[in-house]
Scaffold this active site. Structure first.
Site, short mmCIF file in Angstrom:
data_model
loop_
_atom_site.label_atom_id
_atom_site.label_comp_id
_atom_site.label_asym_id
_atom_site.label_seq_id
_atom_site.Cartn_x
_atom_site.Cartn_y
_atom_site.Cartn_z
N CYS A 160 -20.41 36.55 4.01
CA CYS A 160 -19.56 35.68 4.81
C CYS A 160 -20.35 34.67 5.64
CB CYS A 160 -18.63 36.49 5.70
SG CYS A 160 -19.50 37.59 6.81
N HIS B 124 -17.65 40.02 10.61
CA HIS B 124 -17.28 38.90 9.76
C HIS B 124 -17.62 37.59 10.47
CE1 HIS B 124 -15.26 37.12 6.42
NE2 HIS B 124 -14.27 36.58 7.13
N ASP C 64 -11.14 30.28 6.46
CA ASP C 64 -12.07 31.35 6.05
C ASP C 64 -12.47 31.16 4.60
OD1 ASP C 64 -13.58 33.54 5.69
OD2 ASP C 64 -12.05 35.00 6.32
#
Lengths: 667, 315
Positions: free
Chosen positions: A411, A455, A471
């Site tokens: 991520c 994250h 995202d």
């Protein structure tokens, strides 16, 4: 026996329990004290036992002094200091151990017991989990048992179990009163600040993010926090727990804004429905908290900063509970200041030419910001990007290499690349780190978030609409957001998670998982109800109970409740109804019981003499003799007052014997 | 102040030879250990406050409650305890007078009961349910006459020594102290010789008046009464029995002695014991009374009592 009882020798029983208690007290401390203290304890225990057996003698003053000084020196060498909590606890345990070889009198033993209780308390500072708390009952019971054993006569050969039973009974009886005090005793603010337990590599989010940081965090199944919702738990893909925003980029790492630039809360407008929740946070040693967008907290020590994160006024050193309310549809910072704009468009001068070129092309293609963002997300979605915990190492132009060569990342790679590209395209953007999702415990209605849920995502700013979340990881691996890391990476996580006993590893075994959930539930209750029962919680609870927190009234109520409880306990302990009658009366009761059993019961108005005469015909010579003896002695005792109680008891025993079934059978 | 205190005790716990300590007669206060424990608890509470540690709070409260609660146990351990005075044996001046107190077993065990006259208490014992405990306490007997035991102190620190429950019952115990026997020559006078000789030593007059017959000799019989003639005839050892006449008994006379009264009583005491050991009859004459002539334990005790109480106020 001419001195005060405190100076008497220590009974064997008490010494035994003292040694057991010491071992139990010291054991959990071994995780944070120098290990040689365990050896020192064994040595001192052996010495003390040999002293008890009169093989060795206790050390002389000069030897004791030398032992103390060298032990203190050893603590200094092991800990590098004699101040601070770690060294302090090490010193306490050392003193607790060394006291053993100057254990002469009961007073010394009492000092040892009190030191032991104190050592148990310091142990709580390191570990206050449910298991640690349950375990600590063992040393406490052992210390109490030793203490009770100290009250015996020196030569007493009483079984050690008797003192144990006594101390357990005392503990049991103390619990209701202790509960009352625990709930109502006012929780004060710390009177002065004290050194905290030293940190040993606690995992968690840090103030900066480089490629690989979060992937590393993802290998830990350690708990980060638990969140309980007042209403329904939002969908997993809505659970973006904001911890930090990282606006500063140096070409490789993203960092927090320099201190002081975002101290004032950002401008925002509440909109839509809100959702209240509370979070129990594991110690992180950092001041920032975790919140859903956009949350405010009424807690006195928590405030919102310029980037809408919540921050406490001091680091979270112990399990910490806070309440917050989130407004998911709120508009955040509809107007961006010039400084804010500059901040969130900042780029390092050289580097990553290919990505810059790509972003510029997109800008030309899409004049509208929203369309541009959508195109970027589509790019991540459609191109062959791969979500992995083990991305290849990246060189100088890390974003370029990731975007166009390796295309494998976690991520932090995706959020970093997208933020960079957005800034090139002239859209203010920043990286947000925190946690995403979590494990929903339906039984307890809470979400459990672990370090592996860490994250990073992107926030970009649109005029009038404020900050928006994007995202890119979701585009690459939607299952990461919808299901969680394990489902997204499956084998990779199992392989990385090298702990065989990690509970998360067995989450597909249904009954084990259920067991684990139950245990987590218990821990959650423990943390929120017990460990989290501090000032805020107490006030909330008392308000719920009494409407307002008026300490004067609560104090009076508490004293009254304590008196009531003590009264009940007094009834239970003293049992006035069991207080026995006078001895003569008791003899009469025993006599009546015997006669009832033999079906020769005395009627209430019948005197003993007439009763004896009445039943005489049914007795044999021996029984009659015994009866006469007893009646004579009893009447002496009863009426002339100079009778002998022992003699009367003896006579009654003879009477019992003569009328026992065994005797009757023999006859 | 002391007077007032004594009167207060007298009202609270009137002297009784058998007593059951009632609720109003048992007092309870914290001990030095209790104070130290309170300080330790306070330290724990400070740690709890400063580190905001719920478990430290919990332990401090648990131990605090426990400490408070042991007061009930301590109190219960003493309240309802029965004490019975045993009639003590008389003793002589210079000895330790022994007082025995019986503690009957009750409905429950009472460990760690301490008894004594003053701190530190001399005896510690456990009172079981099954049997009575006999506790012996001593007081030095320094004066003849009645020795009244002071108020007894009975206390217990069971179970943890944080509290001490105590009482001061008066079991109404007294012991008769006889004069200290003092070996010294005695001017002996027969009771009938009105012309008492001043020079003191009279030839001993054994009761030889009425010859009764012979009895076989037994250990302890005076050698002077053996029928030596019979023995020389080879008929064995026989003792002549006389029915002694009043006039010939040994007289122990207070006025026949010199020195101060305690000295005279001590000398008389010695001779009473000696004559009794020899099983000889004797008379004791004190200025205010005459005892005997007689012999045997009863007479001896009557004489000793008279000696012990001579010149004392009757109680």
């Amino acid at each position: 026996m001419s001195s005060s009882p405190l100076l008497h020798a220590i009974p064997r029983n008490a010494l035994l329990w003292l040694l057991i208690a010491q071992a139990l007290v010291i054991a959990p401390h071994l995780f944070h004290i120098p290990p040689w203290i365990a050896g020192l304890w064994l040595f001192c225990a052996l010495w003390r036992v040999q002293v008890y057996r009169s093989r060795w003698s206790l050390p002389r003053a000069i030897v004791k002094l030398a032992m103390m000084v060298s032990a203190a020196f050893a603590v200094y060498v092991s800990r590098g200091s004699l101040v601070g909590l770690d060294a302090g606890v090490a010193l306490l345990i050392t003193a607790f151990t060394l006291k053993l070889v100057e254990l002469r009198s009961r007073r010394d033993a009492l000092v040892l017991v009190f030191l032991g209780f104190f050592a148990v308390v310091t142990g709580y500072l390191y570990d206050d989990s449910l298991l640690a708390a349950l375990y600590s009952l063992l040393p406490v019971a052992a210390l109490l048992t030793a203490w009770a054993g100290l009250q015996q006569a020196a030569g007493s050969r009483q079984s050690p179990r008797i003192s144990l039973g006594l101390s357990l009974r005392l503990l049991g009886q103390a619990i209701p009163l202790a509960l009352l005090l625990f709930v109502f005793f006012p929780r004060l603010e710390p009177l002065w600040s004290l050194p905290q337990p030293a940190e040993k590599g606690r995992t968690g989010l840090s103030g900066q993010m480089s490629p690989g940081d979060i992937a590393e965090l993802s290998q830990s199944t350690e708990l980060a926090f638990r969140a309980t919702f007042d209403g329904e738990i939002p969908a997993k893909n809505q659970l973006y727990w904001r911890a930090l925003t990282l606006p500063l980029f140096d070409g490789r790492s993203w960092r927090m804004a320099s201190f002081g630039t975002d101290l004032l809360p950002g401008q925002w407008r509440k909109q839509g429905a809100s959702q209240a929740y509370s979070v129990i946070m594991q110690p992180s040693r950092q001041p920032w908290l975790f919140s859903l967008d956009i949350s405010e907290s009424t807690q006195a020590d928590v405030r919102m900063l310029g980037d809408f994160r919540l921050q406490r006024n001091r680091p979270v050193a112990r399990t910490y509970l806070y309440q917050a309310e989130a407004w998911p549809q709120a508009v955040a910072e509809p107007l961006l200041s010039a400084a804010g704009r500059r901040h969130n468009l900042q780029l390092p001068r050289p580097g990553n030419p290919r990505t810059r070129e790509w972003a510029r092309q997109l800008r030309e293609q899409y004049a509208d910001d929203r369309q541009l963002v959508a195109a970027m997300l589509a790019h991540f979605n459609q191109q062959p990007y791969h979500y992995t915990l083990k991305p290849p190492l990246l060189g100088e132009n890390s974003i370029d290499e990731f975007m166009f060569d390796t295309r494998r990342g976690f991520c932090e790679h995706y959020s970093s690349a997208m933020t960079f590209a957005l800034r090139v395209a002239g859209i203010p953007a920043r990286v947000v780190t925190g946690y995403q999702g979590g494990e929903i415990n339906t039984a307890g209605n809470y979400v459990q978030v672990r370090q592996m849920d860490a994250h990073a995502w992107v926030e970009y700013w649109l005029p009038g609409s404020g900050w928006q979340r994007a995202d890119p990881t979701f585009q690459v691996a939607p299952e990461r957001i919808e299901l969680g890391l394990q489902d997204a990476l499956g084998d990779e996580v199992a392989a990385l998670d090298n702990s065989l006993f990690s509970p998360v590893r067995y989450r597909h075994v249904a009954w084990l998982n259920k067991l684990r959930m139950g245990w987590e539930n218990l821990n959650h209750g423990w943390q929120s109800k017990v460990l989290g029962y501090q000032r805020e919680r107490q006030h909330a609870w008392l308000r719920q109970l009494f409407g307002e927190v008026n300490w004067q009234r609560i104090g009076i109520g508490m004293v009254a409740a304590m008196a009531l409880l003590l009264g009940l306990l007094a009834l239970f302990i003293i049992r006035p109804w069991q207080q026995r009658p006078a001895p003569a009366q008791r003899l009469l009761q025993d006599y009546d019981r015997l006669m009832r059993r033999r079906r020769l019961a005395r009627s209430p108005q019948e005197g003993m003499q007439s009763h004896a005469q009445r039943i005489a015909s049914q007795l044999d010579a021996l029984q009659l003799q015994a009866l006469e003896d007893f009646v004579t002695v009893y009447q002496q005792l009863q009426y002339s007052g100079d009778g002998n109680l022992q003699q009367a008891r003896y006579a009654l025993r003879q009477l019992w014997r003569s009328m026992s079934p065994r005797y009757l059978r023999k006859r | 102040m002391q007077q007032w205190l004594r009167r207060w005790w007298q009202r609270r716990l009137p002297p009784l030879s058998q007593i059951r300590l009632s609720q109003r007669q048992v007092f309870i206060v914290p001990t030095v250990t209790g104070a130290a424990f309170a300080v330790a608890l306070l330290l724990m509470l400070l740690v709890a406050i400063n580190y905001q540690n719920s478990l430290a709070y919990a332990l401090a409260f648990l131990l605090g409650s426990l400490g408070l609660l042991t007061a009930l146990h301590t109190w219960r351990n003493l309240a309802g305890l029965e004490l019975q005075a045993r009639t003590p044996e008389p003793c002589f001046v210079g000895e330790q007078a022994q007082f025995a107190v019986q503690l009957p077993g009750g409905a429950y065990r009472r460990p760690g009961i301490a008894l004594g006259w003053r701190m530190p208490l001399a005896v510690q014992t456990d009172v079981d349910t099954s049997r009575d405990v006999l506790v012996k306490l001593y007081l030095p007997a320094s004066q003849r006459g009645w020795l009244r035991a002071p108020r007894l102190r009975v206390e217990t620190r069971f179970p943890l020594g944080i509290w001490v429950a105590w009482s001061q019952p008066d079991l109404n115990m007294r012991v008769l102290v006889y004069p200290r026997p003092l070996e010294a020559g005695l001017p002996l006078a027969a009771a009938h010789s009105d012309d008492q000789r001043e020079d003191g030593l009279l030839e001993m007059r054994h009761g030889v008046d009425d010859y009764q017959g012979l009895e076989s000799w037994q250990l302890g019989d005076s050698l002077r009464r053996i029928d030596w003639k019979a023995w020389s005839r080879g008929q064995g050892l026989w003792v002549k029995q006389f029915n002694e006449l009043q006039g010939s008994d040994t007289l122990l006379d207070y006025d026949g002695l010199q020195g101060d009264s305690e000295y005279r009583l001590s000398v008389l005491c010695f001779h009473v014991l000696r004559l009794d050991a020899e099983s000889r009859p004797y008379l004791l004459r004190l200025p205010d009374r005459l005892l005997g002539p007689d012999s045997g334990a009863g007479h001896r005790d009557a004489c000793l009592v008279a000696l012990a109480l001579f010149g004392k106020e009757p109680e």
